[in-house]
Scaffold this motif. Structure first.
Motif, PDB file in Angstrom:
ATOM      1  N   LEU A 120       2.682  17.650   8.638  1.00 56.66           N
ATOM      2  CA  LEU A 120       1.767  19.080   8.550  1.00 56.66           C
ATOM      3  C   LEU A 120       0.651  17.812   8.232  1.00 56.66           C
ATOM      4  O   LEU A 120      -0.851  19.013   7.221  1.00 56.66           O
ATOM      5  CB  LEU A 120       2.228  19.547   7.665  1.00 56.66           C
ATOM      6  N   ALA A 121       0.004  17.291   7.190  1.00 53.65           N
ATOM      7  CA  ALA A 121      -1.215  16.697   7.240  1.00 53.65           C
ATOM      8  C   ALA A 121      -1.914  16.463   7.956  1.00 53.65           C
ATOM      9  O   ALA A 121      -2.696  16.788   8.370  1.00 53.65           O
ATOM     10  CB  ALA A 121      -1.079  14.932   6.044  1.00 53.65           C
ATOM     11  N   ALA A 122      -0.767  15.957   8.978  1.00 52.01           N
ATOM     12  CA  ALA A 122      -1.577  15.230  10.368  1.00 52.01           C
ATOM     13  C   ALA A 122      -2.262  16.441  10.694  1.00 52.01           C
ATOM     14  O   ALA A 122      -3.321  16.836  11.578  1.00 52.01           O
ATOM     15  CB  ALA A 122      -0.615  14.532  11.249  1.00 52.01           C
ATOM     16  N   ASP A 123      -1.417  17.941  11.097  1.00 55.33           N
ATOM     17  CA  ASP A 123      -1.939  18.962  11.508  1.00 55.33           C
ATOM     18  C   ASP A 123      -2.965  19.681  11.388  1.00 55.33           C
ATOM     19  O   ASP A 123      -4.103  19.767  11.765  1.00 55.33           O
ATOM     20  CB  ASP A 123      -0.955  19.696  11.072  1.00 55.33           C
ATOM     21  N   ILE A 124      -2.911  19.509   9.435  1.00 56.91           N
ATOM     22  CA  ILE A 124      -4.394  20.074   9.090  1.00 56.91           C
ATOM     23  C   ILE A 124      -5.362  19.563   9.163  1.00 56.91           C
ATOM     24  O   ILE A 124      -6.581  19.591   9.440  1.00 56.91           O
ATOM     25  CB  ILE A 124      -4.517  20.042   7.528  1.00 56.91           C
ATOM     26  N   LEU A 125      -5.394  17.959  10.161  1.00 61.26           N
ATOM     27  CA  LEU A 125      -6.651  17.337   9.650  1.00 61.26           C
ATOM     28  C   LEU A 125      -6.681  17.098  11.019  1.00 61.26           C
ATOM     29  O   LEU A 125      -8.556  16.918  11.087  1.00 61.26           O
ATOM     30  CB  LEU A 125      -6.420  15.421   9.198  1.00 61.26           C
ATOM     31  N   GLU A 126      -5.802  17.636  11.269  1.00 61.28           N
ATOM     32  CA  GLU A 126      -6.308  17.865  13.154  1.00 61.28           C
ATOM     33  C   GLU A 126      -7.304  18.694  13.845  1.00 61.28           C
ATOM     34  O   GLU A 126      -8.073  18.784  14.156  1.00 61.28           O
ATOM     35  CB  GLU A 126      -5.110  17.780  14.357  1.00 61.28           C
ATOM     36  N   LYS A 127      -7.196  19.961  12.483  1.00 57.76           N
ATOM     37  CA  LYS A 127      -7.965  20.903  12.618  1.00 57.76           C
ATOM     38  C   LYS A 127      -9.449  21.264  12.349  1.00 57.76           C
ATOM     39  O   LYS A 127     -10.362  21.291  12.853  1.00 57.76           O
ATOM     40  CB  LYS A 127      -6.970  21.783  11.995  1.00 57.76           C
ATOM     41  N   ARG A 128      -9.469  20.192  10.672  1.00 59.72           N
ATOM     42  CA  ARG A 128     -10.745  20.179  10.145  1.00 59.72           C
ATOM     43  C   ARG A 128     -11.701  18.958  10.736  1.00 59.72           C
ATOM     44  O   ARG A 128     -12.358  19.111  11.154  1.00 59.72           O
ATOM     45  CB  ARG A 128     -10.557  19.205   8.840  1.00 59.72           C
ATOM     46  N   LEU A 129     -10.731  18.199  11.680  1.00 58.74           N
ATOM     47  CA  LEU A 129     -11.198  16.656  12.350  1.00 58.74           C
ATOM     48  C   LEU A 129     -11.745  17.411  13.950  1.00 58.74           C
ATOM     49  O   LEU A 129     -12.286  16.369  14.971  1.00 58.74           O
ATOM     50  CB  LEU A 129     -10.852  15.611  12.163  1.00 58.74           C
ATOM     51  N   GLY A 130     -11.529  18.224  14.251  1.00 64.12           N
ATOM     52  CA  GLY A 130     -11.453  18.778  15.414  1.00 64.12           C
ATOM     53  C   GLY A 130     -12.746  18.966  15.793  1.00 64.12           C
ATOM     54  O   GLY A 130     -12.840  18.336  17.478  1.00 64.12           O
ATOM     55  N   GLY A 131     -13.538  19.055  15.215  1.00 66.43           N
ATOM     56  CA  GLY A 131     -15.580  19.079  15.559  1.00 66.43           C
ATOM     57  C   GLY A 131     -15.744  17.686  16.438  1.00 66.43           C
ATOM     58  O   GLY A 131     -16.735  17.934  16.746  1.00 66.43           O
ATOM     59  N   MET A 132     -15.146  16.696  16.037  1.00 67.16           N
ATOM     60  CA  MET A 132     -14.973  15.305  16.787  1.00 67.16           C
ATOM     61  C   MET A 132     -14.860  14.719  17.109  1.00 67.16           C
ATOM     62  O   MET A 132     -15.137  13.836  17.997  1.00 67.16           O
ATOM     63  CB  MET A 132     -14.812  14.247  14.881  1.00 67.16           C
ATOM     64  N   GLY A 133     -14.095  15.872  18.207  1.00 65.53           N
ATOM     65  CA  GLY A 133     -14.014  15.325  19.939  1.00 65.53           C
ATOM     66  C   GLY A 133     -12.248  14.552  19.551  1.00 65.53           C
ATOM     67  O   GLY A 133     -11.467  14.540  19.106  1.00 65.53           O
ATOM     68  N   ASP A 134     -12.326  13.816  21.002  1.00 68.78           N
ATOM     69  CA  ASP A 134     -10.684  13.156  21.234  1.00 68.78           C
ATOM     70  C   ASP A 134     -11.068  11.979  20.909  1.00 68.78           C
ATOM     71  O   ASP A 134     -10.077  11.172  21.268  1.00 68.78           O
ATOM     72  CB  ASP A 134     -10.643  13.162  22.751  1.00 68.78           C
ATOM     73  N   GLU A 135     -12.416  11.275  19.623  1.00 70.76           N
ATOM     74  CA  GLU A 135     -11.787  10.184  19.336  1.00 70.76           C
ATOM     75  C   GLU A 135     -10.832   9.827  17.965  1.00 70.76           C
ATOM     76  O   GLU A 135     -10.706   8.584  17.327  1.00 70.76           O
ATOM     77  CB  GLU A 135     -13.506   9.146  19.174  1.00 70.76           C
ATOM     78  N   VAL A 136     -11.155  10.966  17.703  1.00 75.83           N
ATOM     79  CA  VAL A 136     -10.106  10.641  16.602  1.00 75.83           C
ATOM     80  C   VAL A 136      -8.006  10.722  17.136  1.00 75.83           C
ATOM     81  O   VAL A 136      -7.512  11.239  17.527  1.00 75.83           O
ATOM     82  CB  VAL A 136      -9.308  12.410  15.505  1.00 75.83           C
ATOM     83  N   LYS A 137      -7.818   9.846  16.370  1.00 74.64           N
ATOM     84  CA  LYS A 137      -6.581   9.384  16.423  1.00 74.64           C
ATOM     85  C   LYS A 137      -5.716   9.264  15.010  1.00 74.64           C
ATOM     86  O   LYS A 137      -5.987   8.932  14.349  1.00 74.64           O
ATOM     87  CB  LYS A 137      -6.416   7.883  17.017  1.00 74.64           C
ATOM     88  N   ILE A 138      -4.014   9.878  15.107  1.00 77.26           N
ATOM     89  CA  ILE A 138      -3.669   9.987  14.199  1.00 77.26           C
ATOM     90  C   ILE A 138      -2.197   9.632  14.711  1.00 77.26           C
ATOM     91  O   ILE A 138      -1.977  10.011  15.560  1.00 77.26           O
ATOM     92  CB  ILE A 138      -3.861  11.629  13.603  1.00 77.26           C
ATOM     93  N   ASP A 139      -1.671   8.424  13.263  1.00 74.02           N
ATOM     94  CA  ASP A 139      -0.313   8.258  13.279  1.00 74.02           C
ATOM     95  C   ASP A 139       0.575   8.979  12.638  1.00 74.02           C
ATOM     96  O   ASP A 139      -0.277   8.104  11.353  1.00 74.02           O
ATOM     97  CB  ASP A 139      -0.814   6.829  13.830  1.00 74.02           C
ATOM     98  N   LEU A 140       1.450   8.580  12.737  1.00 74.57           N
ATOM     99  CA  LEU A 140       2.553   9.059  11.140  1.00 74.57           C
ATOM    100  C   LEU A 140       3.021   7.483  11.613  1.00 74.57           C
ATOM    101  O   LEU A 140       4.371   6.532  12.366  1.00 74.57           O
ATOM    102  CB  LEU A 140       3.716   9.628  11.484  1.00 74.57           C
ATOM    103  N   ILE A 141       2.966   6.133  10.636  1.00 73.03           N
ATOM    104  CA  ILE A 141       3.235   4.739  10.465  1.00 73.03           C
ATOM    105  C   ILE A 141       4.741   4.774   9.921  1.00 73.03           C
ATOM    106  O   ILE A 141       4.777   5.540   8.981  1.00 73.03           O
ATOM    107  CB  ILE A 141       2.303   3.720   9.587  1.00 73.03           C
ATOM    108  N   GLY A 142       5.551   4.190  11.154  1.00 78.80           N
ATOM    109  CA  GLY A 142       6.686   4.412  10.405  1.00 78.80           C
ATOM    110  C   GLY A 142       7.571   5.232  11.079  1.00 78.80           C
ATOM    111  O   GLY A 142       8.961   4.806  11.413  1.00 78.80           O
TER     112      GLY A 142
END
Length: 443
Positions: free
Chosen positions: A333-355
């Motif tokens: 859920l946190a990842a989804d939130i950040l993907e929307k908030r940072l969406g304007g930064m293009g495809d360079e944002v990488k989001i991982d769930l470590i573990g």
């Protein structure tokens, strides 16, 4: 028989095994390898800020520890810890020797810095684009070979400090010097390059990088011993380690290191030769004792590889942890939130769930981690944009989801590394033997 010890395998390696090699290994040479592609670009940045810096940050500490034993055991040291500033590194070593009241001859090998000679229209190997597209350039360092070190060896220097020299060449140089090998005898150079390649990563060949407790158990890694090569005049070598140290030297550890970073075993390009490892014979001849022979080589390349460091932007990172039976769901859920908030930064944002998803994409069937750590990162053109990454992660504390903790955020300049090639005739190396200090002259 010539005996060479590998004292470090990278810039931040442990130094205690090197001291043990000097004091108990009956070696002739100790090699400290500590220079990666990105390391030298960072060192160039330091040199620009201070002309007395630009060498390995651990140099002084390591010299203080090793120097008395090196001199008392008559062991010569070769190291590329000079990084972007071998001359300053040599001066620092001399300062330490004078302070410790020890007689020590120090030489610096110069000539790998080719930034001023670089043609901006030359093509970058990885992308086939011209170098001029990778600006601003921070560094351009050619991979020198063993021949660049030979004059320093002939000068009688106790310690030789280099910049960018190909890793196997650090080990090959004393073989050429000791046995007076013909530098056009590429079969000998190929065998010597094999030995250097096996030693260059130090503890990897004695079981460090090899170890896996379930499938490839290695004992006493807390006291890992580093390798020694006893080299005959024909290039045949015996690899071993000190008795009583941890780790293992066997056919498997040697074979893994043999193939490490080698794309084509029949054509391993170095500044000294094109080595062929496909005919190598590896034989266990005793406990922790392996004989290696059979490598060959062909004429050295007409060009030298040049590693380029350039400013590639700013890395913004943010991390936050979630634990409990719904850790994965809250992390997602946190990842989804950040993907929307940072969406304007293009495809360079990488989001991982470590573990869960950072190394393997998608969850394994039936696997539900009890804790995950969300990591968000983006390579940004400006520091301001990079700062935003960590800020948005930190805001999750009270903006949800529940139970996040352990936020970490940072921004750092990114040094990109690419490579090109330069005709070796354009690159000139030489060695500088530092004058004796006033204390040495008076004694």
């Amino acid at each position: 028989m010539l005996k060479i010890g590998a004292g470090t395998g990278f810039a931040g390696d442990r130094i205690e095994p090197a001291l043990a090699l000097v004091e108990n290994g009956n070696i002739d040479y100790l090699i400290l390898e500590g220079l990666a592609e990105r390391t030298i670009a960072l060192s160039q940045q330091q040199k620009r800020m201070n002309p007395d810096l630009g060498f390995n940050e651990y140099l002084e500490e390591r010299i203080r520890l090793l120097l008395p034993s090196l001199l008392s055991h008559n062991v010569r040291l070769i190291t590329n810890m000079g990084a972007a500033n071998p001359t300053a590194a040599a001066r620092k070593i001399q300062e330490v020797a004078e302070e410790m009241e020890l007689d020590c001859k120090v030489a610096a090998v110069i000539g790998d810095d080719v930034l001023s000679k670089l043609n901006p229209h030359v093509i970058v190997h990885e992308t086939q684009k011209p170098v001029e597209e990778y600006t601003p350039l921070i560094s351009a360092n050619a991979y020198l070979g063993a021949e660049a070190i030979l004059p320093a060896l002939e000068s009688g220097a106790d310690i030789i400090v280099t910049g960018r020299v190909a890793d196997p060449s650090l080990f090959l140089a004393p073989m050429i010097h000791h046995y007076q090998w013909d530098q056009t005898n590429y079969q000998l150079l190929g065998q010597g390059t094999l030995v250097g390649h096996l030693l260059e990563c130090a503890g990897q060949v004695t079981g460090g990088y090899f170890a896996d407790p379930l499938y490839k158990p290695v004992d006493h890694l807390d006291n890992l011993g580093f390798p020694i090569a006893s080299v005959k005049e024909d290039g045949t070598a015996i690899l071993t380690k000190l008795r009583g140290t941890g780790g293992v030297v066997n056919a498997m550890t040697v074979k893994e290191q043999l193939l490490y970073e080698v794309h084509d075993p029949t054509s391993y390009f170095t500044p000294d030769c094109v080595a062929d490892f496909s005919t190598v014979i590896i034989e266990e001849v005793g406990p922790d004792t392996v004989k290696v022979q059979g490598a060959t080589g062909r004429k050295r390349p007409d060009t030298l590889k040049v590693s380029l460091g350039y400013h590639a932007g700013y890395l913004g990172e943010g991390e936050i942890s979630y634990a409990g039976s719904t850790a994965t769901e809250r992390g997602q859920l946190a990842a989804d939130i950040l993907e929307k908030r940072l969406g304007g930064m293009g495809d360079e944002v990488k989001i991982d769930l470590i573990g869960s998803t950072s190394l393997h994409h998608g969850e394994h069937e039936g696997f539900r981690p009890y804790e995950v750590r969300l990591r968000v990162a983006s390579l940004c053109p400006s520091r301001k944009e990079a700062v935003r990454i960590g800020h948005e992660v930190e805001a999750l504390y009270t903006n949800g989801p529940a139970g996040g903790g352990g936020v970490r955020k940072r921004v750092e300049e990114v040094i990109g590394v690419v490579s090109t090639f330069m005709d070796r005739s354009l690159i000139t190396s030489h060695s500088e033997l530092l004058e004796e200090s006033s204390w040495q002259q008076s004694n």
